[in-house]
Design a protein around this motif. Structure first.
Motif, PDB file in Angstrom:
ATOM      1  N   TYR A 211       0.560  -1.387   0.201  1.00 34.90           N
ATOM      2  CA  TYR A 211       0.059   0.378   0.310  1.00 34.90           C
ATOM      3  C   TYR A 211       0.719   1.013  -0.708  1.00 34.90           C
ATOM      4  CZ  TYR A 211      -3.603   3.437   0.883  1.00 34.90           C
ATOM      5  OH  TYR A 211      -4.105   4.657   1.368  1.00 34.90           O
ATOM      6  N   PHE A 215       1.149   3.799  -3.437  1.00 36.15           N
ATOM      7  CA  PHE A 215       0.404   5.183  -3.069  1.00 36.15           C
ATOM      8  C   PHE A 215       1.083   6.095  -3.270  1.00 36.15           C
ATOM      9  CE2 PHE A 215      -3.654   2.749  -2.163  1.00 36.15           C
ATOM     10  CZ  PHE A 215      -4.051   2.969  -3.467  1.00 36.15           C
ATOM     11  N   GLU A 219       1.005   8.729  -6.239  1.00 36.86           N
ATOM     12  CA  GLU A 219       0.833  10.638  -5.489  1.00 36.86           C
ATOM     13  C   GLU A 219       1.342  11.379  -6.349  1.00 36.86           C
ATOM     14  OE1 GLU A 219       0.079  13.750  -3.338  1.00 36.86           O
ATOM     15  OE2 GLU A 219      -0.910  11.699  -3.116  1.00 36.86           O
ATOM     16  N   LEU A 241      -9.884   2.032  -7.770  1.00 38.09           N
ATOM     17  CA  LEU A 241     -10.313   1.594  -6.575  1.00 38.09           C
ATOM     18  C   LEU A 241     -12.147   0.926  -5.938  1.00 38.09           C
ATOM     19  CD1 LEU A 241      -9.011   5.683  -4.675  1.00 38.09           C
ATOM     20  CD2 LEU A 241      -8.202   3.026  -4.219  1.00 38.09           C
ATOM     21  N   TYR A 253      -7.486   4.714   1.944  1.00 35.12           N
ATOM     22  CA  TYR A 253      -7.221   5.937   1.273  1.00 35.12           C
ATOM     23  C   TYR A 253      -7.823   6.952   1.319  1.00 35.12           C
ATOM     24  CZ  TYR A 253      -5.862   8.370  -2.933  1.00 35.12           C
ATOM     25  OH  TYR A 253      -5.385   9.539  -4.247  1.00 35.12           O
ATOM     26  N   GLU A 256      -7.178   9.095   4.590  1.00 34.21           N
ATOM     27  CA  GLU A 256      -5.344   9.972   4.734  1.00 34.21           C
ATOM     28  C   GLU A 256      -5.456  11.085   4.316  1.00 34.21           C
ATOM     29  OE1 GLU A 256      -2.771   7.552   2.811  1.00 34.21           O
ATOM     30  OE2 GLU A 256      -3.126   5.423   4.346  1.00 34.21           O
ATOM     31  N   ASN A 259      -4.127  11.953   0.998  1.00 36.26           N
ATOM     32  CA  ASN A 259      -4.968  11.722  -0.138  1.00 36.26           C
ATOM     33  C   ASN A 259      -6.492  13.267  -0.086  1.00 36.26           C
ATOM     34  OD1 ASN A 259      -3.521   9.858  -0.529  1.00 36.26           O
ATOM     35  ND2 ASN A 259      -4.521   8.510   0.564  1.00 36.26           N
TER      36      ASN A 259
END
Length: 345
Positions: A211, A215, A219, A241, A253, A256, A259
């Motif tokens: 994970y 990500f 990003e 997703l 996700y 956070e 995000n």
């Protein structure tokens, strides 16, 4: 008087075709490649044999291919290690030979011999061939599109897709999709997309185990200075997703803060398409009934700007009505969160 010398030559059998291909590919050694005339002659032989292979697999436009011969050729290609040979010789092959190879590749992979995909099974015993296709493909623009096509055919098979996504070479796609050559970068993104969408359960398993690494890299795509990269990666993020097997990944996700901040930034993008795509992920943060306090605080602190931004955002065509309804619900939720007493404690 005999006129036998005017008769056409006997068609080659699958073992003979396979042997001719193997011999001609082996002739492309370092010495031959270094000599122009020798290379031209060797390449002509390869192209001739690949054309025969293609004809045997697909027919010649007048005669349909013989099913038994197709299966037998697939078996010979795997038995004689020709799959390994063609992959490693790809950078040396000419345009015509590569075109024929790509055409034949998907046919070979789909062939079953005794209920076994013999060519897929061969690759499963020689995983390094997939790494070679990934590593050598997009760094060489001459063969990039050919390798991309071959990789996407491989990705259709779960075992091969699972190896690719779990291989250390997978992270190279985050670099490949931003290569300066538009055609190569676009092809790399098509392969990247297939890896992340063709087999949802495999992707969910991978994301659960990788994970943070995944990500962190993703990003950078979402915040890229390249418009195409931002737009494609945002759309792809939404695609995978929202897959049911990735529901736990989605829940993680949207908890956070970083995000959420990324989506808020994309909501302000100069491109309307990116704004709308960002909205469809942003709304999941807002609609989450179990929003963490940190998420609520950010929504509350920025509620005026967010509400204004959303009010100025409109959907596209037939989706307008549904979009407007969703937008109103999200605006109301942002206003509700911003007026919540608990955030003032």
């Amino acid at each position: 008087m005999s006129f036998s010398f005017f008769k056409p030559s006997r068609p080659k059998t699958p073992p003979e075709v396979a042997k001719a291909i193997k011999d001609s590919l082996n002739a492309l050694d370092a010495k031959t490649v270094a000599e122009v005339k020798a290379l031209e002659k060797a390449m002509e032989e390869v192209e001739k044999n690949f054309a025969v292979m293609r004809c045997m697999l697909s027919g010649d436009g007048e005669v349909e291919p013989n099913v038994e011969q197709v299966s037998q050729l697939a078996f010979e290609i795997s038995k004689e290690d020709i799959i390994s040979l063609v992959i490693h010789k790809l950078p040396t092959l000419g345009w015509e030979a590569r075109k024929d190879l790509v055409h034949c590749w998907s046919i070979f992979l789909k062939q079953q011999v005794d209920s076994t995909y013999c060519c897929v099974e061969y690759i499963e015993k020689n995983w390094e061939l997939l790494d070679f296709l990934v590593v050598c493909s997009y760094d060489n623009k001459e063969i990039a599109l050919n390798c991309g096509n071959m990789l996407r055919e491989c990705i259709k098979f779960p075992t091969l897709a699972k190896y690719i996504i779990n291989s250390p070479s997978f992270v190279l796609f985050f670099k490949f999709v931003e290569l300066p050559n538009f055609d190569v970068a676009s092809d790399a993104f098509s392969t990247f997309k297939d890896i992340l969408t063709k087999h949802a359960s495999l992707v969910a398993e991978y994301l659960n185990g990788h994970y943070n690494e995944f990500f962190d890299l993703y990003e950078k795509l979402l915040t890229s200075s390249n418009y195409v990269t931002r737009r494609q990666s945002l759309k792809l993020l939404s695609d995978f997703l929202l897959e049911a097997p990735n529901s736990q990944i989605m829940k993680r996700y949207i908890l956070e803060v970083q995000n959420l901040k990324t989506m808020m930034t994309l909501l302000r993008d100069s491109s309307k398409n990116i704004q709308i795509s960002a909205f469809h992920i942003f709304k999941v943060f807002v609609a989450n009934p179990n929003k963490p306090r940190e998420i609520k605080i950010i929504l509350a602190k920025n509620h005026e700007k967010l509400v204004q931004l959303l009010q100025n955002l409109s959907g596209k065509g037939a989706e307008d009505e549904e979009f407007e309804e969703e937008k109103e619900l999200i605006i109301k939720e942002i206003q509700r969160v911003s007026s919540s007493p608990i955030l003032n404690k």
